[in-house]
Motif scaffolding. Structure first.
Motif, mmCIF file in Angstrom:
data_model
loop_
_atom_site.group_PDB
_atom_site.id
_atom_site.type_symbol
_atom_site.label_atom_id
_atom_site.label_comp_id
_atom_site.label_asym_id
_atom_site.label_seq_id
_atom_site.Cartn_x
_atom_site.Cartn_y
_atom_site.Cartn_z
ATOM 1 N N LEU A 181 0.814 -1.220 0.000
ATOM 2 C CA LEU A 181 0.000 0.000 0.000
ATOM 3 C C LEU A 181 0.841 1.261 0.000
ATOM 4 O O LEU A 181 0.287 2.363 -0.001
ATOM 5 C CB LEU A 181 -0.924 0.001 1.224
ATOM 6 C CG LEU A 181 -1.927 -1.145 1.288
ATOM 7 C CD1 LEU A 181 -2.679 -1.136 2.603
ATOM 8 C CD2 LEU A 181 -2.905 -1.084 0.121
ATOM 9 N N SER A 182 2.160 1.133 0.013
ATOM 10 C CA SER A 182 3.040 2.297 0.053
ATOM 11 C C SER A 182 3.494 2.664 -1.353
ATOM 12 O O SER A 182 3.042 2.111 -2.349
ATOM 13 C CB SER A 182 4.253 2.011 0.943
ATOM 14 O OG SER A 182 5.091 1.048 0.329
ATOM 15 N N ALA A 183 4.441 3.604 -1.412
ATOM 16 C CA ALA A 183 4.977 4.036 -2.707
ATOM 17 C C ALA A 183 5.826 2.947 -3.374
ATOM 18 O O ALA A 183 6.171 3.071 -4.550
ATOM 19 C CB ALA A 183 5.808 5.307 -2.525
ATOM 20 N N ASP A 184 6.156 1.876 -2.636
ATOM 21 C CA ASP A 184 6.970 0.795 -3.201
ATOM 22 C C ASP A 184 6.188 -0.092 -4.169
ATOM 23 O O ASP A 184 6.761 -1.011 -4.751
ATOM 24 C CB ASP A 184 7.543 -0.081 -2.068
ATOM 25 C CG ASP A 184 8.527 0.684 -1.205
ATOM 26 O OD1 ASP A 184 9.071 1.675 -1.713
ATOM 27 O OD2 ASP A 184 8.733 0.303 -0.055
ATOM 28 N N ARG A 185 4.894 0.162 -4.329
ATOM 29 C CA ARG A 185 4.091 -0.699 -5.186
ATOM 30 C C ARG A 185 4.567 -0.661 -6.644
ATOM 31 O O ARG A 185 4.400 -1.633 -7.376
ATOM 32 C CB ARG A 185 2.612 -0.328 -5.091
ATOM 33 C CG ARG A 185 2.297 1.089 -5.507
ATOM 34 C CD ARG A 185 0.879 1.465 -5.188
ATOM 35 N NE ARG A 185 -0.063 0.637 -5.901
ATOM 36 C CZ ARG A 185 -1.369 0.628 -5.657
ATOM 37 N NH1 ARG A 185 -1.850 1.393 -4.702
ATOM 38 N NH2 ARG A 185 -2.182 -0.119 -6.362
ATOM 39 N N ALA A 186 5.166 0.470 -7.063
ATOM 40 C CA ALA A 186 5.699 0.552 -8.425
ATOM 41 C C ALA A 186 6.835 -0.453 -8.611
ATOM 42 O O ALA A 186 6.935 -1.125 -9.651
ATOM 43 C CB ALA A 186 6.177 1.959 -8.721
ATOM 44 N N ALA A 215 5.318 -3.894 -8.864
ATOM 45 C CA ALA A 215 4.753 -4.129 -10.196
ATOM 46 C C ALA A 215 5.863 -4.466 -11.198
ATOM 47 O O ALA A 215 5.693 -5.327 -12.075
ATOM 48 C CB ALA A 215 3.956 -2.911 -10.642
ATOM 49 N N ALA A 216 7.006 -3.788 -11.072
ATOM 50 C CA ALA A 216 8.136 -4.076 -11.958
ATOM 51 C C ALA A 216 8.656 -5.494 -11.729
ATOM 52 O O ALA A 216 9.049 -6.190 -12.686
ATOM 53 C CB ALA A 216 9.244 -3.055 -11.727
ATOM 54 N N SER A 217 8.640 -5.937 -10.476
ATOM 55 C CA SER A 217 9.074 -7.310 -10.182
ATOM 56 C C SER A 217 8.120 -8.324 -10.804
ATOM 57 O O SER A 217 8.555 -9.353 -11.342
ATOM 58 C CB SER A 217 9.148 -7.518 -8.667
ATOM 59 O OG SER A 217 10.101 -6.646 -8.088
ATOM 60 N N GLU A 230 5.847 -10.555 -25.528
ATOM 61 C CA GLU A 230 6.685 -9.708 -24.675
ATOM 62 C C GLU A 230 5.792 -8.903 -23.740
ATOM 63 O O GLU A 230 4.925 -8.149 -24.191
ATOM 64 C CB GLU A 230 7.526 -8.752 -25.523
ATOM 65 C CG GLU A 230 8.374 -7.803 -24.676
ATOM 66 C CD GLU A 230 9.036 -6.724 -25.516
ATOM 67 O OE1 GLU A 230 9.779 -5.912 -24.932
ATOM 68 O OE2 GLU A 230 8.794 -6.683 -26.743
ATOM 69 N N ILE A 231 5.986 -9.077 -22.430
ATOM 70 C CA ILE A 231 5.259 -8.274 -21.439
ATOM 71 C C ILE A 231 5.965 -6.927 -21.314
ATOM 72 O O ILE A 231 7.119 -6.858 -20.878
ATOM 73 C CB ILE A 231 5.207 -8.982 -20.069
ATOM 74 C CG1 ILE A 231 4.573 -10.358 -20.200
ATOM 75 C CG2 ILE A 231 4.447 -8.121 -19.068
ATOM 76 C CD1 ILE A 231 3.136 -10.349 -20.598
ATOM 77 N N ILE A 232 5.303 -5.882 -21.703
ATOM 78 C CA ILE A 232 5.923 -4.556 -21.709
ATOM 79 C C ILE A 232 5.784 -3.865 -20.355
ATOM 80 O O ILE A 232 6.729 -3.252 -19.855
ATOM 81 C CB ILE A 232 5.300 -3.690 -22.822
ATOM 82 C CG1 ILE A 232 5.618 -4.311 -24.179
ATOM 83 C CG2 ILE A 232 5.811 -2.252 -22.748
ATOM 84 C CD1 ILE A 232 4.939 -3.635 -25.335
ATOM 85 N N ASP A 233 4.622 -3.978 -19.744
ATOM 86 C CA ASP A 233 4.416 -3.276 -18.477
ATOM 87 C C ASP A 233 3.307 -3.968 -17.693
ATOM 88 O O ASP A 233 2.394 -4.567 -18.268
ATOM 89 C CB ASP A 233 4.025 -1.815 -18.727
ATOM 90 C CG ASP A 233 4.137 -0.967 -17.466
ATOM 91 O OD1 ASP A 233 4.768 -1.428 -16.487
ATOM 92 O OD2 ASP A 233 3.590 0.152 -17.448
ATOM 93 N N VAL A 234 3.422 -3.877 -16.364
ATOM 94 C CA VAL A 234 2.389 -4.373 -15.452
ATOM 95 C C VAL A 234 2.153 -3.306 -14.399
ATOM 96 O O VAL A 234 3.115 -2.771 -13.828
ATOM 97 C CB VAL A 234 2.803 -5.706 -14.778
ATOM 98 C CG1 VAL A 234 1.767 -6.121 -13.737
ATOM 99 C CG2 VAL A 234 2.981 -6.790 -15.815
ATOM 100 N N ARG A 235 0.924 -2.989 -14.143
ATOM 101 C CA ARG A 235 0.583 -1.986 -13.128
ATOM 102 C C ARG A 235 -0.487 -2.527 -12.194
ATOM 103 O O ARG A 235 -1.369 -3.286 -12.617
ATOM 104 C CB ARG A 235 0.072 -0.702 -13.780
ATOM 105 C CG ARG A 235 1.105 0.016 -14.640
ATOM 106 C CD ARG A 235 2.289 0.497 -13.806
ATOM 107 N NE ARG A 235 3.324 1.101 -14.626
ATOM 108 C CZ ARG A 235 3.377 2.399 -14.907
ATOM 109 N NH1 ARG A 235 2.444 3.217 -14.459
ATOM 110 N NH2 ARG A 235 4.354 2.871 -15.650
ATOM 111 N N LEU A 236 -0.410 -2.106 -10.925
ATOM 112 C CA LEU A 236 -1.419 -2.458 -9.933
ATOM 113 C C LEU A 236 -2.429 -1.305 -9.875
ATOM 114 O O LEU A 236 -2.085 -0.193 -9.498
ATOM 115 C CB LEU A 236 -0.777 -2.683 -8.558
ATOM 116 C CG LEU A 236 0.280 -3.787 -8.489
ATOM 117 C CD1 LEU A 236 0.872 -3.857 -7.092
ATOM 118 C CD2 LEU A 236 -0.316 -5.129 -8.881
#
Length: 289
Positions: free
Chosen positions: A136-141, A144-146, A161-167
Motif C-alpha cells: 500500500l506504500s509508494a513501493d508498489r511501483a 509491479a516491476a518485479s 513480450e510483457i511490456i508493463d504491469v501496473r497495480l
C-alpha cells in the motif's frame, strides 16, 4: 463465339487466382503464410507479398501494444492481512512463429488466458513475499516491476513480450473492511489515550515544578523579610536605647504619652488600677509642680 465463351471463365479464374496470390501486410500487423497448417513464411515488414492460391493462406496478427485486464484476485501478504488486487498488463506479439506454435488457431484469446494465468501466479508470488504496508506504500511501483520481470520469462515461451504491469487497486476484501476499520479505530484511540496520558504526565511535572518554585520563592522572600524585619527592629531598639541614654526623663514621658494614646482610644472607657499607679505620674501635673 463458342471459343470466346469458353475463354471468358478461364480468364476470370486466372485473374481471381492471380489476385488471391497477392496479399498486403499493413504496418500495424504481422503475417504468417500457412500451407496445410504448416508455417511456410513469416512476413513482418509492411508491403506487397505473394502466396500460392488456394493451397496457402495468410494469418494476420496485431503488431501493436495490446492491453489485458487481470481479474481481481485475493492475495495474502506476510502479515496475513488479505488484500484484493486488481492489475493490468501491456504486451505485444514479439515472435509470430512461436506465438502460432504455442496457441495454434485459437490466437489471441488463448494467449490472453495463458498470460492472465501467468500474471496471477506471479502477482501472488511477489506480493505474498512482502507485507501489506509495503504493497500500500509508494513501493508498489517496484513490486509491479518485479511482477513484470518475473512474467516476461514465462510469456516469452508464447512469443509474447510483457511490456508493463501496473497495480490498479489494492483493497481489503469486503468482509474484512469492518473488522479492519474497527481495529484501526481501536489503534488510533489507544494512541490518542497514550498521548493524553503523556500530556497529563508532562502537565503534572510542570505543575509540580511550578508549585515547588512557588514554595521556594515564598520561603526565600519570607526569610529575607524576617531578616530585614529583625535588622529594622535591632536598629529601632538601638535608636530607642540611644535616645533613652541621652534624656531618660524625656524618654519616659514619650513612652507614657504613647501608652495614654493607646489606652484612651474609643472603646477603652473603663480602666481599673490603683490611684497611686506609676501610669498616672505624668497626669499628676499639680504634684509635679
Amino acid at each position: 463465339m463458342n471459343r470466346a465463351t469458353l475463354l471468358l471463365p478461364i480468364l476470370v479464374l486466372a485473374i481471381a487466382g492471380a489476385l488471391s496470390a497477392i496479399f498486403i501486410v499493413d504496418e500495424r500487423e504481422k503475417a504468417l503464410v500457412l500451407q496445410f497448417g504448416q508455417i511456410k513464411a513469416v512476413r513482418e515488414e509492411p508491403g506487397l507479398y505473394f502466396k500460392l492460391p488456394i493451397i496457402q493462406e495468410v494469418v494476420r496478427y496485431d503488431d501493436r501494444i495490446l492491453g489485458l485486464d487481470v481479474d481481481p484476485l485475493e492475495i495474502t501478504p506476510l502479515d496475513d492481512r488479505r488484500l484484493v488486487v486488481d492489475a493490468f498488463a501491456r504486451y505485444r506479439i514479439a515472435d509470430v512463429r512461436r506465438f502460432r506454435q504455442a496457441v495454434g488457431a485459437s490466437g489471441v484469446t488463448l494467449a490472453e488466458n495463458r498470460i492472465d494465468t501467468i500474471l496471477r501466479a506471479q502477482t501472488r508470488e511477489v506480493l505474498g513475499s512482502v507485507t501489506s504496508s509495503e504493497i500500500l506504500s509508494a513501493d508498489r511501483a517496484a513490486l509491479a516491476a518485479s511482477i513484470r520481470d518475473a512474467s516476461r520469462f514465462e510469456a516469452n515461451s508464447l512469443g509474447v513480450e510483457i511490456i508493463d504491469v501496473r497495480l490498479k487497486r489494492t483493497d481489503l476484501p469486503e468482509q474484512n473492511l469492518d473488522a479492519t476499520f474497527a481495529r484501526m479505530r481501536a489503534e488510533r484511540e489507544r494512541e490518542a489515550a497514550d498521548e493524553v496520558a503523556r500530556g497529563n504526565e508532562a502537565a503534572q511535572r510542570v505543575r509540580a515544578q511550578a508549585d515547588r518554585t512557588k514554595v521556594e520563592l515564598v520561603s526565600d522572600s519570607q526569610r529575607q523579610a524576617e531578616i530585614i524585619r529583625g535588622e529594622a527592629d535591632a536598629e529601632r531598639n538601638a535608636i530607642f536605647a540611644q535616645a533613652y541614654g541621652a534624656d531618660p526623663e524625656f524618654f519616659d514621658f514619650y513612652r507614657s504619652l504613647a501608652a495614654y494614646r493607646q489606652s484612651l482610644l474609643e472603646g477603652n472607657s473603663t480602666m481599673v488600677m490603683a490611684p497611686d499607679s506609676e501610669f498616672f505620674d505624668y497626669l499628676k501635673s499639680a504634684e509635679r509642680k
